[in-house]
Design an enzyme around this catalytic site. Structure first.
Site, PDB file in Angstrom:
ATOM      1  CE  LYS A 198      -3.552   2.428   2.590  1.00  0.00           C
ATOM      2  NZ  LYS A 198      -4.577   2.338   3.625  1.00  0.00           N
ATOM      3  CE  LYS A 252      -6.203   2.014  -0.394  1.00  0.00           C
ATOM      4  NZ  LYS A 252      -6.638   2.071   0.967  1.00  0.00           N
TER       5      LYS A 252
HETATM    6  C1  PBG Z   1      -7.207   3.720   5.599  1.00  0.00           C
HETATM    7  C2  PBG Z   1      -7.652   3.452   4.221  1.00  0.00           C
HETATM    8  C3  PBG Z   1      -7.480   4.304   3.131  1.00  0.00           C
HETATM    9  C4  PBG Z   1      -8.151   3.728   2.066  1.00  0.00           C
HETATM   10  C5  PBG Z   1      -8.690   2.514   2.503  1.00  0.00           C
HETATM   11  N1  PBG Z   1      -8.362   2.346   3.839  1.00  0.00           N
HETATM   12  C6  PBG Z   1      -6.856   5.632   3.018  1.00  0.00           C
HETATM   13  C7  PBG Z   1      -5.589   5.932   3.652  1.00  0.00           C
HETATM   14  O1  PBG Z   1      -4.735   5.057   3.857  1.00  0.00           O
HETATM   15  O2  PBG Z   1      -5.413   7.093   3.983  1.00  0.00           O
HETATM   16  C8  PBG Z   1      -8.257   4.352   0.719  1.00  0.00           C
HETATM   17  C9  PBG Z   1      -9.442   3.997  -0.083  1.00  0.00           C
HETATM   18  C10 PBG Z   1      -9.697   4.862  -1.256  1.00  0.00           C
HETATM   19  O3  PBG Z   1      -9.008   5.869  -1.529  1.00  0.00           O
HETATM   20  O4  PBG Z   1     -10.645   4.536  -1.977  1.00  0.00           O
HETATM   21  N2  PBG Z   1      -6.465   2.868   6.293  1.00  0.00           N
END
Ligand code: PBG
Length: 328
Positions: A198, A252
């Site tokens: 991520k 992601k």
């Molecule tokens: C948080 C989380 C995020 C997303 C999913 N879980 C954002 C982040 O890490 O700040 C992003 C999902 C999206 O942008 O659609 N843990």
């Protein structure tokens, strides 16, 4: 190698039937995980301005979305909570609330459509007033104390009936700690879908609006989420999570990181998912709203691209619309 003029690749492209016959990749509703924003205040739905077409749903509407997923043949829903700011604190105390929004949604959705898999994020950001995924002390996100809280959050989710625990926090060692804790409490059948690679991405912007953490977020998440410049590191992250017991791994964001999806799938041959995040959704919808692209075709092309890159499935806000098209 055969060459022009005896070889003409356009021959196979000249009709619909030949194109269908040689098609290498296909998209079906089985490939979709519907990402759904839920809220404890939505009345009963509430638009998310930066994500046209996406609404925050209350518990009753969330249950209806599970029924809709079943009818459309979408295997699973991932829920993301928008929490009342008055319930947030610096520790994310409500992250494991057994009577909170997440627990209530899981129960209502499993009641309404038990055949649909429910996936829950494990991370503190919806519940912290600083917007970070972990415990913040003197400007630092504490790794091991955060894991202790994530375990409590995950056990609450499993207790409520969640099928898949999806840690999105990027703390080191959390997958192994979650697996051990789940097993100890008798949840050895609960799956772990790890947000393994991520990245610290600008493409999460609309999501942070959707869950109400954008105004809160202090600083950035670069000390725990990955540097967008790295690929070898993604393989190390994925290898560790598999070793610690992840059943499925995720990359992601999605489309800007298809190289990572392809490398992860080729290297590990694991069930591999890509998250088409909020910013990717917003870009397509914004261009469509301006009349700059055909939104429907761009949606379907983007989803197919994940399959071509090697993903086994896609987490996407487009899921119900894509499934409707795929179902004819
Ligand atoms: C948080 C989380 C995020 C997303 C999913 N879980 C954002 C982040 O890490 O700040 C992003 C999902 C999206 O942008 O659609 N843990």
């Amino acid at each position: 190698m055969a060459s022009y003029p005896s070889t003409r690749l356009r021959r196979l492209r000249q009709t619909d039937w030949t194109r269908r016959l040689v098609r290498e990749h296909t998209l079906t509703p089985d490939d979709l995980i519907w990402t759904v924003i839920v809220s404890d205040r939505a009345d009963p739905t509430e638009a998310v301005p930066s994500m046209p077409g996406v609404e925050r749903l209350n518990v009753a509407k969330a249950a209806k979305s599970a029924v809709r997923a079943r009818a459309l043949g979408i295997p699973a829903i991932a829920i993301f909570p928008n929490i009342d700011p008055s319930l947030k604190d610096d520790q994310g105390s409500k992250a494991d609330d057994p009577d909170g929004l997440v627990a209530n949604c899981i129960k209502a959705m499993k009641d309404a459509a038990p055949e649909v898999g429910i996936i829950c994020d494990v991370a503190l950001d919806p519940f912290t007033n600083h917007g970070h995924d972990g415990i913040l002390e003197n400007g630092e996100i504490l790794n091991d104390p955060t894991i202790e809280r994530l375990i409590e959050q995950a056990l609450m989710q499993a207790e409520a009936g969640c099928d898949v625990i999806a840690p999105s926090d990027m703390m080191d060692g959390r997958v192994g700690a979650l697996r051990t804790a789940l097993d100890e409490e008798g949840f050895e059948s609960v799956l772990i879908l790890s947000y393994a690679a991520k990245y610290a991405s600008a493409f999460y912007g609309p999501y942070r609006d959707a869950i109400g953490s954008s105004t809160a977020l202090q600083g950035d998440k670069k000390t725990y989420q990955m540097d967008p410049a790295n690929t070898d590191e993604a393989l190390r992250e994925v290898a560790l999570d598999i070793d610690e017991g992840a059943d499925m791994v995720m990359v992601k964001p999605g489309m800007p990181y298809l190289d990572i999806v392809a490398r992860v799938k080729a290297e590990f041959e694991m069930p591999t998912y890509a998250f088409q995040v909020s910013g990717e959704y917003a870009m397509i919808k914004a261009a469509e709203a301006n009349g700059w692209i055909d939104g429907e075709r761009a949606m379907m092309e983007s989803l197919l691209a994940f399959k071509r890159a090697g993903a086994d499935g896609i987490l996407t806000y487009f899921a119900p619309w894509a499934a409707e098209i795929l179902n004819g």
